[in-house]
Enzyme design. Sequence first.
Site, PDB file in Angstrom:
ATOM      1  N   HIS A  15      37.956  57.069  63.101  1.00  0.00           N
ATOM      2  CA  HIS A  15      38.632  55.816  63.476  1.00  0.00           C
ATOM      3  C   HIS A  15      40.119  55.873  63.117  1.00  0.00           C
ATOM      4  CE1 HIS A  15      34.576  54.123  63.852  1.00  0.00           C
ATOM      5  NE2 HIS A  15      35.135  53.127  64.507  1.00  0.00           N
TER       6      HIS A  15
ATOM      7  N   LYS B  89      41.606  50.787  59.675  1.00  0.00           N
ATOM      8  CA  LYS B  89      40.270  50.218  59.519  1.00  0.00           C
ATOM      9  C   LYS B  89      39.953  49.962  58.039  1.00  0.00           C
ATOM     10  CE  LYS B  89      35.450  50.977  60.910  1.00  0.00           C
ATOM     11  NZ  LYS B  89      35.282  49.552  61.199  1.00  0.00           N
TER      12      LYS B  89
HETATM   13  N1  LIG Z   1      31.543  45.347  67.245  1.00  0.00           N
HETATM   14  C1  LIG Z   1      32.531  46.011  67.847  1.00  0.00           C
HETATM   15  O1  LIG Z   1      32.398  46.483  68.998  1.00  0.00           O
HETATM   16  C2  LIG Z   1      33.828  46.184  67.146  1.00  0.00           C
HETATM   17  C3  LIG Z   1      33.968  45.697  65.882  1.00  0.00           C
HETATM   18  N2  LIG Z   1      35.169  45.769  65.228  1.00  0.00           N
HETATM   19  C4  LIG Z   1      35.214  45.110  63.936  1.00  0.00           C
HETATM   20  O2  LIG Z   1      35.929  43.881  64.101  1.00  0.00           O
HETATM   21  C5  LIG Z   1      36.608  43.545  62.885  1.00  0.00           C
HETATM   22  C6  LIG Z   1      38.080  43.315  63.183  1.00  0.00           C
HETATM   23  O3  LIG Z   1      38.675  44.523  63.622  1.00  0.00           O
HETATM   24  P1  LIG Z   1      40.213  44.584  64.076  1.00  0.00           P
HETATM   25  O4  LIG Z   1      40.477  43.621  65.174  1.00  0.00           O
HETATM   26  O5  LIG Z   1      40.520  46.015  64.267  1.00  0.00           O
HETATM   27  O6  LIG Z   1      40.927  44.046  62.733  1.00  0.00           O
HETATM   28  P2  LIG Z   1      42.354  43.348  62.576  1.00  0.00           P
HETATM   29  O7  LIG Z   1      42.676  43.424  61.114  1.00  0.00           O
HETATM   30  O8  LIG Z   1      43.319  43.911  63.565  1.00  0.00           O
HETATM   31  O9  LIG Z   1      42.076  41.824  62.995  1.00  0.00           O
HETATM   32  C7  LIG Z   1      41.398  40.897  62.223  1.00  0.00           C
HETATM   33  C8  LIG Z   1      42.133  39.586  62.364  1.00  0.00           C
HETATM   34  O10 LIG Z   1      41.341  38.570  61.766  1.00  0.00           O
HETATM   35  C9  LIG Z   1      42.202  37.786  60.942  1.00  0.00           C
HETATM   36  N3  LIG Z   1      41.426  37.094  59.928  1.00  0.00           N
HETATM   37  C10 LIG Z   1      41.079  37.478  58.673  1.00  0.00           C
HETATM   38  N4  LIG Z   1      40.360  36.526  58.074  1.00  0.00           N
HETATM   39  C11 LIG Z   1      40.222  35.514  58.966  1.00  0.00           C
HETATM   40  C12 LIG Z   1      39.579  34.250  58.929  1.00  0.00           C
HETATM   41  N5  LIG Z   1      38.942  33.805  57.832  1.00  0.00           N
HETATM   42  N6  LIG Z   1      39.652  33.450  60.031  1.00  0.00           N
HETATM   43  C13 LIG Z   1      40.309  33.843  61.123  1.00  0.00           C
HETATM   44  N7  LIG Z   1      40.942  35.037  61.229  1.00  0.00           N
HETATM   45  C14 LIG Z   1      40.885  35.873  60.158  1.00  0.00           C
HETATM   46  C15 LIG Z   1      43.186  38.787  60.387  1.00  0.00           C
HETATM   47  O11 LIG Z   1      44.335  38.156  59.849  1.00  0.00           O
HETATM   48  P3  LIG Z   1      45.151  38.895  58.648  1.00  0.00           P
HETATM   49  O12 LIG Z   1      45.578  40.222  59.204  1.00  0.00           O
HETATM   50  O13 LIG Z   1      46.265  37.940  58.373  1.00  0.00           O
HETATM   51  O14 LIG Z   1      44.153  39.032  57.522  1.00  0.00           O
HETATM   52  C16 LIG Z   1      43.491  39.595  61.650  1.00  0.00           C
HETATM   53  O15 LIG Z   1      44.461  38.983  62.459  1.00  0.00           O
HETATM   54  C17 LIG Z   1      36.318  44.701  61.913  1.00  0.00           C
HETATM   55  O16 LIG Z   1      35.205  44.368  61.124  1.00  0.00           O
HETATM   56  C18 LIG Z   1      35.973  45.857  62.858  1.00  0.00           C
HETATM   57  O17 LIG Z   1      35.177  46.843  62.268  1.00  0.00           O
HETATM   58  C19 LIG Z   1      36.246  46.365  65.796  1.00  0.00           C
HETATM   59  C20 LIG Z   1      36.155  46.916  67.042  1.00  0.00           C
HETATM   60  C21 LIG Z   1      34.948  46.870  67.839  1.00  0.00           C
HETATM   61  O1  LIG Z   2      37.170  48.826  63.214  1.00  0.00           O
HETATM   62  C1  LIG Z   2      37.017  49.328  64.347  1.00  0.00           C
HETATM   63  O2  LIG Z   2      37.956  49.730  65.031  1.00  0.00           O
HETATM   64  C2  LIG Z   2      35.649  49.421  64.888  1.00  0.00           C
HETATM   65  N1  LIG Z   2      34.691  48.859  64.207  1.00  0.00           N
HETATM   66  C3  LIG Z   2      33.311  48.849  64.562  1.00  0.00           C
HETATM   67  C4  LIG Z   2      32.512  49.642  63.547  1.00  0.00           C
HETATM   68  O3  LIG Z   2      32.823  49.603  62.349  1.00  0.00           O
HETATM   69  O4  LIG Z   2      31.543  50.291  63.956  1.00  0.00           O
HETATM   70  C5  LIG Z   2      33.065  49.254  65.995  1.00  0.00           C
HETATM   71  C6  LIG Z   2      33.955  50.357  66.480  1.00  0.00           C
HETATM   72  O5  LIG Z   2      33.561  51.535  65.848  1.00  0.00           O
HETATM   73  C7  LIG Z   2      35.417  50.052  66.199  1.00  0.00           C
END
Ligand SMILES: NC(=O)C1=CN([C@@H]2O[C@H](COP(=O)(O)OP(=O)(O)OC[C@H]3O[C@@H](n4cnc5c(N)ncnc54)[C@H](OP(=O)(O)O)[C@@H]3O)[C@@H](O)[C@H]2O)C=CC1
Ligand SMILES: O=C(O)C1=N[C@H](C(=O)O)C[C@H](O)C1
Length: 248
Positions: free
Chosen positions: A134, A138
């Site tokens: 990744h 992350k």
């Molecule tokens: N299931 C799937 O297919 C996928 C899952 N993911 C997962 O999604 C999650 C987010 O990933 P990603 O977008 O890369 O992370 P980012 O850090 O880019 O985005 C997360 C956002 O959520 C905000 N945030 C944190 N706490 C809160 C809250 N209590 N309420 C509202 N917003 C909040 C953060 O703000 P701040 O930065 O100010 O803390 C940030 O803007 C991770 O757990 C990742 O593993 C990611 C990709 C695909």
């Molecule tokens: O944080 C990410 O980027 C992603 N998070 C998810 C995970 O932890 O499996 C899904 C995907 O791999 C991207």
Amino acid sequence: MTAGIRVGVLGARGRMGQEVVNAVNGADDMDLVAELDAGDDLSALKQAQVVVDFTHPDAVMDNLEFLTANGIHAVVGTTGFSGERLEKLRSWLAADPSLGVLIAPNFALGAVLAMRFAQQAARFYNSAEVIELHHNRKADAPSGTAAHTARLIGEARAEAGLSPGEDATTSEVDGARGALVDDVRVHSVRLPGLVAHEEILFGGEGETLTIRHDSLHRTSFMPGVLLGVRSVLTRPGLTVGLENILDL
Ligand SMILES: NC(=O)C1=CN([C@@H]2O[C@H](COP(=O)(O)OP(=O)(O)OC[C@H]3O[C@@H](n4cnc5c(N)ncnc54)[C@H](OP(=O)(O)O)[C@@H]3O)[C@@H](O)[C@H]2O)C=CC1
Ligand SMILES: O=C(O)C1=N[C@H](C(=O)O)C[C@H](O)C1
């Protein structure tokens, strides 16, 4: 014109949240009614029928407590769901039998298929290891997808009466053989330039099998997220994994 599904996004300024905002805005059958990020007042979500959460493992349970208490369906991509967390969520959902929550460790079609293929292969091989790769922003390791894959392999192995394959390692630098999830070794790589990638390796007599999936852009997750939003309205209770909606 019929009204679209009213959708809210939590984590809207994050990497995934921004993509979700674009995808919902581009969907003819959805209306984006709230875009919230860390520190925002959750009450703006009360206009939404479905909220999509891509926030942080430390934040997602509080968000779900609010959503279930206010009768709002949820589609969750945020990682960090233990058995204990899922039980707590089931207890919140029990209070409103019409409400649906979908949690998917990975919304990309190819990643869901790779997990299913690994589950099918696992009963034929004692030895399996998972490598996930990744981007270096992350927060969690191993990835939710890799942990889920390892659990599926562990379950399939146990059902087939297989034990983990031989490993002669007697001396190792801490971490060199990865982390053990359900007796499956999981290795995490973090590098700028990567998005989300997974390899599942099986080894047998004179052969190996490698299953690999690559998300090259976060748009790869969006068809699954939109499908989840459309489906969760008519799927009461807790659904874990997009494979249930794809009918795999
Ligand atoms: N299931 C799937 O297919 C996928 C899952 N993911 C997962 O999604 C999650 C987010 O990933 P990603 O977008 O890369 O992370 P980012 O850090 O880019 O985005 C997360 C956002 O959520 C905000 N945030 C944190 N706490 C809160 C809250 N209590 N309420 C509202 N917003 C909040 C953060 O703000 P701040 O930065 O100010 O803390 C940030 O803007 C991770 O757990 C990742 O593993 C990611 C990709 C695909
Ligand atoms: O944080 C990410 O980027 C992603 N998070 C998810 C995970 O932890 O499996 C899904 C995907 O791999 C991207």
